[in-house]
Write a protein that holds these residues in place. Sequence first.
Motif, PDB file in Angstrom:
ATOM      1  N   SER A 131       4.349  35.449  -0.484  1.00 25.04           N
ATOM      2  CA  SER A 131       5.712  34.987  -0.231  1.00 25.04           C
ATOM      3  C   SER A 131       5.644  33.854   0.784  1.00 25.04           C
ATOM      4  O   SER A 131       4.629  33.675   1.468  1.00 25.04           O
TER       5      SER A 131
ATOM      6  N   GLN B  42       9.144  43.514   3.440  1.00 23.80           N
ATOM      7  CA  GLN B  42       9.577  42.120   3.407  1.00 23.80           C
ATOM      8  C   GLN B  42       9.237  41.416   4.712  1.00 23.80           C
ATOM      9  O   GLN B  42       9.442  41.966   5.793  1.00 23.80           O
TER      10      GLN B  42
ATOM     11  N   SER C  93      11.010  34.098  -1.909  1.00 22.98           N
ATOM     12  CA  SER C  93       9.905  33.238  -2.313  1.00 22.98           C
ATOM     13  C   SER C  93      10.318  31.776  -2.293  1.00 22.98           C
ATOM     14  O   SER C  93       9.824  30.955  -3.055  1.00 22.98           O
TER      15      SER C  93
END
Length: 391
Positions: free
Chosen positions: A269, A321, A216
């Motif tokens: 993110s 991710q 992040s």
Amino acid sequence: MPEMNKMAEAYFPQEVLAEIFKRLPVKSLLRFRSVSKSWCSLISNPQFIALHRNYNMNNPCILVNYYPAELYTMHYDNDAFELCAEVEYPFRRLSRYYQILGSCNGLICVGSKLDSLASDLFIWNPSIRKFLTLPTPAITFKSCGSHRMIIGFGFDSKTNDYKVLRMPYVPGRTGLSKVPSEVELYKVELYKLSTGTWTGINAGAPQYEIFNSFASQATLNTVVYWAAFGLTKTGGFFNVIVAFDFSDEVFKEMSVPNTLVNKGPLTISIAACGELLSLFHYHQSSSNGCYSVWVMEKYGVDNSWTKLFNIEIDPFQGVTQMFGIRKNRDLLMVTSDGKLVSYDPHAEQAQDLGIRRGGTYLSANPYIESLNLLDRAHGVLGYDSIPRQGE
């Protein structure tokens, strides 16, 4: 051979040699320092180090980290994702809890998320196999007890200096979900590589919950960004991006796209996308999960967010991710079964890069080879200076 070296020095002025040397890999340049005193002086000169760094900006590699195995590999950012080198990670001799907290211009900030080790910080250049141990800051676990720690690492282009931002704070008594006004902040500390010391700064740290995660966080030019959030008076969320400018040494707040302001904070993110800041938002689309990909076209201009595309993640059996956008415009991501893949959003196809998550965590971030730290002797250590466990 000595005669050839003398001829090279006689026929090629330092400016010409610098233009030739800037195109060479770090490994070759380190070897060339032993050719002559003049070559060593040129390669170790801060101006040449900056010249070499700037030339390599457009040719980043991808540094892959398997955690907690503490295995690092470097790959060319080409279609084949070829292995460039296996990187020796020196800090495993000290603690298995150290990990990457930030990266900038070939230097990596390494530290720990554990409260008891939160004051242990290092600046590491894997290309030249050297690192610097930062001095103990004023705020530590021993002096202040348990606290959260936000770390930022970046470059000040005005002074040609590298800086580490350390923002410790403790949550309000009722927990992390309490309103931002109840988050107690300590003094913000800034380390400068040029002075080798920590100083407190009055930068007016923002009263938001900042995610304590490298996923992040993004660093672009002289600014480090974090995904953050606050609570509304009715108990809802509002998302925001917090930034710190290492040149001006001030915090800034930036809006997320209007449609994402009130989405769940854990669904957002950020990452660097070349010279642009990118944002990823996970949401449900019909029966499948979906990632929307955004970029900020103009720095600091809130209405400059542009949505590039949506990615249906069903073909990957889930995505855990997103790391950013590669030179070929593919997206780099990890699937739920631990595969590192490169996704072409136009062809809607994923390429398995042959890398598997070996433990609980896998990261992949742009990295450029550099000679940074080579011109600094005081406090910079080689790998051999670290005692092995049990010694």
